[in-house]
Design a protein around this motif. Structure first.
Motif: not given
Length: 143
Positions: A18-19, A21, A28, A30-33, A53, A119
């Protein structure tokens, strides 16, 4: 039964998929991070609350309410090179703030460096915490 080491391994997997954040809040918008602590919570509890979030204080309360997530966050804190920060709760009484320690570590450049951990470095440190626990925890044989 899910162990702390299993939770850490799942959190590392979630961040890889997911990344990571490192901005405001624990996830986040704006994303799944996910922030490290949010990934640990999601690995422990199976959900990512929408408050991650939008509401930092509620997020902290949710994370602190999960014994499994807090055990995993403390395990990460234990393998970091920096000291855990402490919050004063009463005159002369301090408690360690593992969430702040771990989140700040992932988002802040170490002394003498210009960038925070990558990361991959964050994932590596989480897996190091899992491996440390796995080598410290005795396994029981079936009779």
């Amino acid at each position: 039964m899910q162990t702390t080491a299993n939770t850490l391994e799942r959190a590392a997997y979630l961040i890889s998929m997911l990344g990571l954040h490192t901005g405001d809040q624990f996830a986040a918008a704006e994303s799944d991070a996910l922030d490290v602590c949010a990934a640990v919570y999601m690995a422990a509890e199976g959900i990512c609350p929408p408050e991650f979030s939008t509401d930092e204080l509620t997020s902290i309360t949710l994370i602190e309410s999960s014994a499994l997530a807090m055990a995993a966050i403390r395990a990460i804190s234990d393998v970091l090179d920096s000291s855990v920060c402490e919050d004063q709760i009463a005159p002369g009484m301090y408690v360690p703030n593992y969430i702040e320690h771990v989140s700040n570590w992932a988002a802040t450049a170490p002394i003498g460096e210009k960038t925070p951990p990558t990361t991959s470095e964050v994932i590596g440190r989480i897996l190091r915490a899992a491996n440390t626990l796995a080598t410290q925890t005795p396994t029981h044989r079936a009779a």
